[in-house]
Enzyme design. Structure first.
Site, PDB file in Angstrom:
ATOM      1  N   GLU A   1       5.104  -0.643  -5.102  1.00 33.74           N
ATOM      2  CA  GLU A   1       4.872   0.751  -4.713  1.00 33.74           C
ATOM      3  C   GLU A   1       5.813   1.135  -3.570  1.00 33.74           C
ATOM      4  OE1 GLU A   1       0.319   0.443  -4.343  1.00 33.74           O
ATOM      5  OE2 GLU A   1       0.745   2.169  -5.624  1.00 33.74           O
TER       6      GLU A   1
ATOM      7  N   GLY B   1      -9.038  -5.355 -10.919  1.00 32.58           N
ATOM      8  CA  GLY B   1      -7.668  -5.260 -11.443  1.00 32.58           C
ATOM      9  C   GLY B   1      -7.494  -6.048 -12.732  1.00 32.58           C
TER      10      GLY B   1
ATOM     11  N   ASN C   1      -9.537   1.298   2.338  1.00 31.10           N
ATOM     12  CA  ASN C   1      -9.032   0.752   3.605  1.00 31.10           C
ATOM     13  C   ASN C   1      -7.845   1.529   4.171  1.00 31.10           C
ATOM     14  OD1 ASN C   1      -7.262  -0.255   1.627  1.00 31.10           O
ATOM     15  ND2 ASN C   1      -6.816  -2.077   2.819  1.00 31.10           N
TER      16      ASN C   1
ATOM     17  N   GLU D   1      -2.116  -3.319  -7.584  1.00 26.63           N
ATOM     18  CA  GLU D   1      -1.843  -3.913  -6.274  1.00 26.63           C
ATOM     19  C   GLU D   1      -3.186  -4.428  -5.782  1.00 26.63           C
ATOM     20  OE1 GLU D   1      -1.326  -5.164  -2.936  1.00 26.63           O
ATOM     21  OE2 GLU D   1      -1.640  -3.082  -2.337  1.00 26.63           O
TER      22      GLU D   1
ATOM     23  N   CYS E   1      -4.941  -5.506   2.921  1.00 31.72           N
ATOM     24  CA  CYS E   1      -4.549  -6.537   1.946  1.00 31.72           C
ATOM     25  C   CYS E   1      -3.385  -7.346   2.486  1.00 31.72           C
ATOM     26  CB  CYS E   1      -4.281  -5.949   0.578  1.00 31.72           C
ATOM     27  SG  CYS E   1      -3.165  -4.593   0.608  1.00 31.72           S
TER      28      CYS E   1
HETATM   29  C1  UN1 Z   1      -3.158  -2.384   2.494  1.00 26.93           C
HETATM   30  O1  UN1 Z   1      -3.711  -3.129   3.264  1.00 26.93           O
HETATM   31  O2  UN1 Z   1      -3.611  -2.211   1.347  1.00 26.93           O
HETATM   32  O3  UN1 Z   1       1.637  -3.061   5.776  1.00 26.93           O
HETATM   33  C2  UN1 Z   1      -1.966  -1.587   2.848  1.00 26.93           C
HETATM   34  C3  UN1 Z   1       0.551  -2.638   6.146  1.00 26.93           C
HETATM   35  C4  UN1 Z   1       0.226  -1.182   5.944  1.00 26.93           C
HETATM   36  C5  UN1 Z   1      -0.304  -0.971   4.574  1.00 26.93           C
HETATM   37  C6  UN1 Z   1      -1.408  -1.893   4.184  1.00 26.93           C
HETATM   38  N1  UN1 Z   1       1.407  -0.380   6.150  1.00 26.93           N
HETATM   39  O4  UN1 Z   1      -0.267  -3.371   6.675  1.00 26.93           O
END
Ligand code: UN1
Length: 497
Positions: free
Chosen positions: A463, A232, A152, A249, A283
């Site tokens: 991270e 995970g 993603n 994560e 996410c």
């Molecule tokens: C993710 O969806 O795994 O904060 C990362 C955010 C982006 C990173 C998302 N800078 O939505």
């Protein structure tokens, strides 16, 4: 025939031992084949580990500012090739071009941020309980690390792992997601062009077999994984048994709270972007919106109206606001969640269907979907859907909203819209999540701050930011005794003598 692509081990492009390949296709137009990539297994991983071990001997001794210069160069190359890489990303995983550019930008930011870390990597100096003795802590690399990344954010997320791991002096085996191998390969090419020595970063393509070979390889000291909670959990168990370092994560079921005192237009805009940006495949996506009852009806109407108007299609076309879902399996999964919501009695306000017709032919498109009348037991409110689906839920107070937000098994991102600073402060204190936004959507983290979450979202690591260094380095405490005699800690306690 589309191009056959290879793994990258010890500075050379090589085919997989098993001679099997998988196809990489465009989710907006599945007929388009981007290439065939190696289906790697344990033998390939073994070769990569040997290469990484060999390279480790000199890479760990290269002064960190020099490592930083290579990372800086990679950042500059990413900047030069931003457009090309963004276009490749839109073709490979579907996000709209503007967002793909943002994804690459996040990696550029990460490169620039991490490059400077070469001249910091701070430890501490401190006192000693004994006379004529000096104490400090320094960072050491971990060794050979395995990095497993999702599709993603096919450039940004690898950058969160690769750059900090490199600056700390580790050597790496990187396995990008099966849905985005071309972006992964391009990232590796850029680092090679930036001057990374052979064997420092090795690329292994493949799916679960390659991933498992990495996780279970006895000489890989660390696994850093971003992906599903299911995978995970398995990785945590396997690395746990092997006493291997592991940073995870995983999912989110992120919530936005909207209080009646909020700037309503801003909160509506934030909810729509948080829920449907990147087709909800972040996410950090907002899949639960808790709205103070007084404004619920107005908010509901506005969000549904906006969701209906979102232009879905190929991310290259101008005016398109939302691209496809990554693949057919995920499209069906999103749809089955929606069916379960309807069966469990939620009210479908809009969307709830796979988009068909000439414009969507040969792609995996889903209509932006909004549910109301959702109860806490329903799957759609508990599980991560990873698609363009959100739920609107009325609440009577901030307390109730926070209680509902915290009911989730996950705790990645969160947000509150309110003009009342006292409420905002309470949300900051009481929401159980790794990220809280005030008057902003749940998506949009910046790289110099820790990224990660509580509960089932992760296993305690963060991270990006400087916390990434704690994943990729080991602490060593150093004591220097310049008294010229044997001094016994805890025993020679009378410091006055
Ligand atoms: C993710 O969806 O795994 O904060 C990362 C955010 C982006 C990173 C998302 N800078 O939505």
């Amino acid at each position: 025939m589309a191009k056959v692509r290879l793994n990258f081990i010890e500075g050379k492009w090589v085919g997989p031992a098993g001679k099997k390949y998988f196809e990489d296709r465009n989710p907006a137009y599945w007929k388009e084949l981007l290439g065939s990539f190696p289906e790697s297994g344990p033998e390939d991983v073994e070769k990569a580990v040997s290469a990484a071990e060999k390279a480790y001997e000199s890479w760990r001794l290269l002064p960190p500012p020099k490592r930083g210069e290579i990372i800086l160069k990679a950042g500059l190359l990413l900047q030069d090739q931003k457009e090309e890489l963004a276009r490749l990303m839109t073709r490979e995983m579907g996000k709209v071009l503007k967002e793909a550019r943002g994804d690459v930008q996040e990696a550029i930011d990460m490169a620039f941020y991490t490059a400077g870390e070469g001249r910091r990597l701070f430890g501490k100096t401190t006192t000693s309980e004994l006379k004529n003795k000096f104490a400090m802590s320094v960072r050491m690399p971990v060794g050979v690390c395995g990095l497993i990344t999702p599709w993603n954010f096919p450039v940004a997320i690898p950058s969160w792992k690769i750059f900090p791991a490199l600056i700390c002096g580790n050597t790496l085996i990187f396995k990008p997601a099966e849905d985005t191998p071309a972006c992964g390969a391009k990232f590796v090419e850029i680092l090679q062009e930036a001057g990374l020595p052979a064997g420092v970063l090795n690329l292994i393509h493949g799916g679960a077999d390659a991933g498992q070979a990495l996780v279970n390889h006895p000489r890989i000291r660390l696994i850093s994984f971003t992906g599903s909670c299911e995978a995970g959990r398995m990785i945590a168990a396997q690395t746990g048994r092997a006493l291997k370092r592991c940073s995870l994560e995983m999912g989110g079921k992120n919530a936005q709270i909207v209080m009646a005192d909020a700037d309503l237009d801003l909160a509506i805009e934030g909810a729509v972007w948080g829920a449907f940006g990147t087709t909800g495949q972040r996410c950090t996506a907002a899949s639960r919106i808790y709205i103070e009852r007084k404004i619920f009806e107005t908010f509901r109407r506005a969000v549904v109206e906006r969701a209906r108007k979102i232009k879905v299609g190929n991310g290259f076309k101008s005016g398109i606001e939302m691209g496809p879902v990554i693949n057919e399996t995920q499209l069906k999964r999103v749809d089955s969640y929606v069916r379960s919501g309807i069966e469990e009695g939620a009210r479908l306000e809009c969307g709830g269907r796979i988009l068909k017709g000439a414009a969507f032919k040969n792609g995996f498109f889903y209509a932006p979907t909004v549910f109301t009348r959702v109860s806490p037991k329903m799957k759609i409110i508990r599980e991560e859907i990873f698609g363009p689906v959100t739920c609107l839920i009325p609440v009577k107070s901030l307390e109730e909203a926070i209680r509902e937000v915290n009911r989730s098994a996950y705790g990645l991102s969160s947000s509150i819209y309110s003009r009342d600073v006292n409420r905002a402060m309470r949300a900051i204190r009481d929401i159980e999540a790794g990220i809280t936004y005030i008057n902003g959507p749940t998506i949009g983290a910046e790289v110099h701050l820790p990224f990660g979450g509580v509960k089932n979202t992760g296993n305690g690591h963060r991270e990006a930011g400087e916390t990434a260094l704690d994943i990729f380095s080991e602490w060593k405490s150093v004591f220097i005794d310049y008294s010229g005699k044997l001094q016994k800690a805890q025993i020679d306690v009378d410091g006055m003598k």
